[in-house]
Design a protein around this motif. Structure first.
Motif, PDB file in Angstrom:
ATOM      1  N   CYS A   1      -1.839   7.832   0.924  1.00 38.77           N
ATOM      2  CA  CYS A   1      -2.931   8.551   0.258  1.00 38.77           C
ATOM      3  C   CYS A   1      -2.377   9.869  -0.284  1.00 38.77           C
ATOM      4  O   CYS A   1      -1.557  10.514   0.362  1.00 38.77           O
TER       5      CYS A   1
ATOM      6  N   ARG B   1     -11.637   9.172  -1.134  1.00 43.01           N
ATOM      7  CA  ARG B   1     -11.904   8.564  -2.430  1.00 43.01           C
ATOM      8  C   ARG B   1     -12.677   9.496  -3.355  1.00 43.01           C
ATOM      9  O   ARG B   1     -12.537   9.456  -4.560  1.00 43.01           O
TER      10      ARG B   1
ATOM     11  N   CYS C   1      -7.202   7.156  -0.078  1.00 42.26           N
ATOM     12  CA  CYS C   1      -7.774   6.241   0.906  1.00 42.26           C
ATOM     13  C   CYS C   1      -9.301   6.344   0.862  1.00 42.26           C
ATOM     14  O   CYS C   1      -9.850   7.194   0.166  1.00 42.26           O
ATOM     15  N   GLU C   2      -9.984   5.500   1.615  1.00 44.26           N
ATOM     16  CA  GLU C   2     -11.453   5.503   1.632  1.00 44.26           C
ATOM     17  C   GLU C   2     -12.019   6.859   2.036  1.00 44.26           C
ATOM     18  O   GLU C   2     -13.030   7.299   1.498  1.00 44.26           O
TER      19      GLU C   2
ATOM     20  N   LYS D   1       0.840  -1.194   0.000  1.00 47.48           N
ATOM     21  CA  LYS D   1       0.000   0.000   0.000  1.00 47.48           C
ATOM     22  C   LYS D   1       0.873   1.241   0.000  1.00 47.48           C
ATOM     23  O   LYS D   1       1.995   1.228   0.507  1.00 47.48           O
TER      24      LYS D   1
ATOM     25  N   SER E   1      -3.141   3.229   1.224  1.00 45.35           N
ATOM     26  CA  SER E   1      -4.205   2.756   0.350  1.00 45.35           C
ATOM     27  C   SER E   1      -3.621   1.967  -0.807  1.00 45.35           C
ATOM     28  O   SER E   1      -2.484   2.187  -1.223  1.00 45.35           O
ATOM     29  N   ASP E   2      -4.410   1.049  -1.351  1.00 43.93           N
ATOM     30  CA  ASP E   2      -3.977   0.313  -2.533  1.00 43.93           C
ATOM     31  C   ASP E   2      -4.362   1.070  -3.806  1.00 43.93           C
ATOM     32  O   ASP E   2      -4.021   0.675  -4.902  1.00 43.93           O
ATOM     33  N   LYS E   3      -5.087   2.196  -3.650  1.00 44.69           N
ATOM     34  CA  LYS E   3      -5.459   3.049  -4.783  1.00 44.69           C
ATOM     35  C   LYS E   3      -4.807   4.404  -4.601  1.00 44.69           C
ATOM     36  O   LYS E   3      -3.924   4.570  -3.762  1.00 44.69           O
ATOM     37  N   VAL E   4      -5.234   5.401  -5.366  1.00 42.91           N
ATOM     38  CA  VAL E   4      -4.632   6.726  -5.287  1.00 42.91           C
ATOM     39  C   VAL E   4      -4.971   7.417  -3.971  1.00 42.91           C
ATOM     40  O   VAL E   4      -4.112   8.015  -3.335  1.00 42.91           O
TER      41      VAL E   4
ATOM     42  N   ASP F   1     -10.888  11.278  -6.123  1.00 48.13           N
ATOM     43  CA  ASP F   1     -10.395  10.521  -7.262  1.00 48.13           C
ATOM     44  C   ASP F   1     -11.448  10.346  -8.349  1.00 48.13           C
ATOM     45  O   ASP F   1     -11.149   9.940  -9.442  1.00 48.13           O
ATOM     46  N   SER F   2     -12.688  10.662  -8.029  1.00 45.97           N
ATOM     47  CA  SER F   2     -13.736  10.407  -9.009  1.00 45.97           C
ATOM     48  C   SER F   2     -14.266  11.702  -9.601  1.00 45.97           C
ATOM     49  O   SER F   2     -14.373  12.718  -8.923  1.00 45.97           O
TER      50      SER F   2
END
Length: 117
Positions: free
Chosen positions: A9, A27, A23-24, A6, A18-21, A30-31
């Motif tokens: 963030c 998020r 964290c929760e 990970k 986070s495993d994405k750009v 990112d959208s």
């Protein structure tokens, strides 16, 4: 097989991994809404096509003495969600992709606000 490690963030100052750009908790950063969610739906595509048929040349290039086909219908004054400004064709201008990118980057992204003293 192990997962990738990970990463932090990207939200400034957030200590979460986070495993994405993002964290929760972040998020939403990112959208981006889809074009249809932002109002560029079938009606807009139809109106845009009709407008570009009637106005096939980029107005900024035409003013500079060049003949360049328009590909984008630009709102002269950004509508920012105002439906009357959005659908008023007097607020539309045909632009090529290059001129639209310059205008959006210079004028629309950095609006000049004025106030009365």
């Amino acid at each position: 097989m192990p997962y990738k490690p990970k990463r932090p963030c990207r939200f400034p100052g957030c200590p979460n991994l986070s495993d994405k750009v993002y964290c929760e908790a972040h998020r939403k950063w990112d959208s981006r809404e889809t074009a249809a969610e932002r109002g560029y739906d079938a009606r807009w595509r139809r109106e845009r096509e009709l407008f570009l048929r009637k106005n096939p040349l980029c107005v900024k290039c035409k003013a500079a003495g060049k003949i360049v086909p328009a590909r984008v219908v630009d709102h002269i004054i950004p509508h920012r969600g105002d439906p009357t400004l959005r659908w008023d064709q007097r607020n539309w201008q045909p632009l090529c992709k290059n001129c639209h990118g310059k205008k959006t980057g210079n004028e629309d992204s950095n609006p000049v606000y004025s106030y009365n003293r």
